[in-house]
Design a protein around this motif. Sequence first.
Motif, mmCIF file in Angstrom:
data_model
loop_
_atom_site.group_PDB
_atom_site.id
_atom_site.type_symbol
_atom_site.label_atom_id
_atom_site.label_comp_id
_atom_site.label_asym_id
_atom_site.label_seq_id
_atom_site.Cartn_x
_atom_site.Cartn_y
_atom_site.Cartn_z
ATOM 1 N N HIS A 358 49.210 0.832 -163.731
ATOM 2 C CA HIS A 358 49.205 0.910 -162.936
ATOM 3 C C HIS A 358 50.331 2.129 -162.157
ATOM 4 O O HIS A 358 50.942 1.768 -161.214
ATOM 5 N N TYR A 360 53.895 1.871 -162.791
ATOM 6 C CA TYR A 360 55.453 1.720 -162.814
ATOM 7 C C TYR A 360 56.182 1.793 -163.602
ATOM 8 O O TYR A 360 55.624 0.785 -164.419
ATOM 9 N N ALA A 367 54.326 -1.834 -155.568
ATOM 10 C CA ALA A 367 53.731 -2.760 -156.454
ATOM 11 C C ALA A 367 53.776 -4.361 -155.944
ATOM 12 O O ALA A 367 52.492 -4.449 -156.165
ATOM 13 N N ARG A 370 47.924 -3.607 -152.350
ATOM 14 C CA ARG A 370 46.962 -3.849 -153.651
ATOM 15 C C ARG A 370 46.573 -2.374 -153.669
ATOM 16 O O ARG A 370 47.291 -1.362 -152.498
ATOM 17 N N GLN A 371 46.819 -2.425 -154.891
ATOM 18 C CA GLN A 371 46.427 -1.129 -155.203
ATOM 19 C C GLN A 371 45.293 -0.397 -155.183
ATOM 20 O O GLN A 371 44.324 -0.855 -155.759
ATOM 21 N N SER A 373 45.639 3.525 -155.251
ATOM 22 C CA SER A 373 46.189 4.925 -156.291
ATOM 23 C C SER A 373 45.402 5.148 -157.083
ATOM 24 O O SER A 373 44.773 3.945 -158.068
ATOM 25 N N ASN A 376 47.419 5.472 -162.182
ATOM 26 C CA ASN A 376 46.643 3.591 -162.886
ATOM 27 C C ASN A 376 45.669 4.385 -164.001
ATOM 28 O O ASN A 376 44.839 4.885 -164.501
ATOM 29 N N GLY A 389 48.089 -6.242 -155.815
ATOM 30 C CA GLY A 389 49.514 -6.341 -155.975
ATOM 31 C C GLY A 389 50.843 -7.522 -156.604
ATOM 32 O O GLY A 389 50.062 -8.618 -156.609
#
Length: 682
Positions: A358, A360, A367, A370-371, A373, A376, A389
Amino acid sequence: MATAERNTTEQQYEDQLRGSSDGNGLTAYVLHRAKPHLPPWLCAGGIGLAGALGSVQWQGSVAAGVGLTLASVALTGVAWWAGKSTGQQRRLHSAITVAAGSAWLTGACLAGPTAGALPDLYLMGGPALAVSWNIRMVLRRNVDGTTAGGTDKGLLEKVGLARAQIGATTVEPNRVTAKMALEAGEQTNEDVAKVLPRIASALDLPTSAVRYMGNPDSARRGELVIVPEDMLAQVADWPGPSSLGGSIAEPLVIGRYDDGSPLVLWLPGDPETKRNATHVLIAGGTGSGKGETALNLMTEILSRRDVLLWVSDPKMFQDFRPLLPGMDWAAEGGPDTEVMVEALKAVIPARTRWLGAHGYRQWVPAAAERQTSRDNTCRPDGTPCGCPGMPFLVGWQEEAASTLRALGDDAFTGIAQEARSAGVSLIVSLQRPSYDQMSTSTRASLPSVIALGCDPRDEGFSLPDSVIDAGAHPGAWGNRRPGYCYVVSPGIPEDRYPSPGRTFALPHTATPAMEALAAWAQANGATADPVTAGAARAVAGQNYTGRPTPGTVTAAPAITGEEDAVVEAESSGLLVDPEDAYIDPEAELPDEEDGDDTPLWESPGHKPSPDEARELFAYALDDFESAGQMVVGPKDFMDWCDRHQLSRPWVSARLKDAALDGRLEPTSVTGRWRIVPNLKIA
């Protein structure tokens, strides 16, 4: 403080001068600047007036001559004696001034102030002495910022640093910081560190009140810090969470420093400020306040919205029981702790894989959300994955000496070396982090430390040598100052490392507040993400259930009919074997041919065949898993071996076979095996 007030007053006069164009402003400024230099001139004028008046009373008197001469000698001796605590120059200057002034006064009283050369001596000698004192006053303030005050030089001379220079001094509430420059080629910062106890003795202060921080860019420059009053003597009660509902990335406030500023530390890293994530060692002897320190840190962790807390406590959560509902996993030592340690090892690669997928490089507060973006690789097409998350994870090992004895001194090394990038912080609490309890590799991987009072011989186990050299001495407290500590951690300025702090006190009256905080964490805290929970359950099976939901009450085990009969027999005082207490005397005896489904190998006296024994061993592993014991070894099968007439070597061989079959996995402890959860059992 006086220096600060004088500078403020000077600034006021300079402002008045700049803002006024008339003569009054100039006159006020000149008078203000001249006032410090007036005393010598006033003394000279006073001596002349005293000589004129004395001549009226004693001119020509022999007795007055004897008395005045003796008084002059006595005053000169007193001036010399009183100046012994000052520098040699000041002492000599004072004695000469008193001798000259008293000699002229004696002559003026006996012969008259205008007799002979007395007027010339007065007009030349008086201004000369006054100007000499003015010059001395001016030279106290050098343009290069160093001071040559007699008091400073006398103190440094006493401790063997006579040629060191005291530079610009900063005065704050209960804190004085002075820059020091040592003699080039003759003295180093290590020389100052060695004499800190003598400086404290000269100032009549405790050793911990004087510290020295060397300049990392110079071997002979640094800052001398003096804290004259111990503000930590007054206990400060726990004020409650510092940031309820905030992020774990915010500072955790656990107490206050000796100057009143907050005592804080951070667990996650911060890529913007280049602060590294950290693990924490809490070290302190018996009675040093280690339990309250842990409570302060634990309550701060539980008050944050994006963190999970796993705690192992062989003391059965005696201190932490009010906080139990807020913990995601609690283990009471022994096999449960073994499972937790193995689970921590398992979640690290799972979490780093998720964080990397993802985008990071280390855990950050984003992080835990909730993802959404596109940055990733969770989905090949690059669309937002919407994955839940991943909260930060804190693994807490309380009274870790017990765990290290059971699992080996290297039990935490792998976790400590690999966990930070996975958004995991390890907190290890024990009384004495010596090398016979904790391996050097583990200790080197715990960069942060909260060092409480200890035996003076154990200071080096807790604090870096540089911090001890700078004046930190937890051994001076022992168990007489509960809660006093030094904190060394990323994010804290290095000049704060040797500054003592004190954690907040949590009396029994704080229990309701801690219970309320645990209830808040239970309802509002983070829940384990699927990756962390899945990796933990793959190791711990039903041992890991996650944080209980609000309103969940753990029911007491139901009493079976057999147990009820035992209780009744014991309570009535019957001398009955508990195994016979539940037998119904009216029941019919079973027929001999009426058997049951009990396998033949369970029959008394029957030794199972090899195939029966292997099947029986598989059942035993299932029983251990059902009971929640996920780490086993030959010693756990001792009663089982006696019951089935099997030897311990046979069990050891079956454990190895089960490992080859994938039912067991080896742990870091020789002879201990982790049960791989059986999905059928789960």
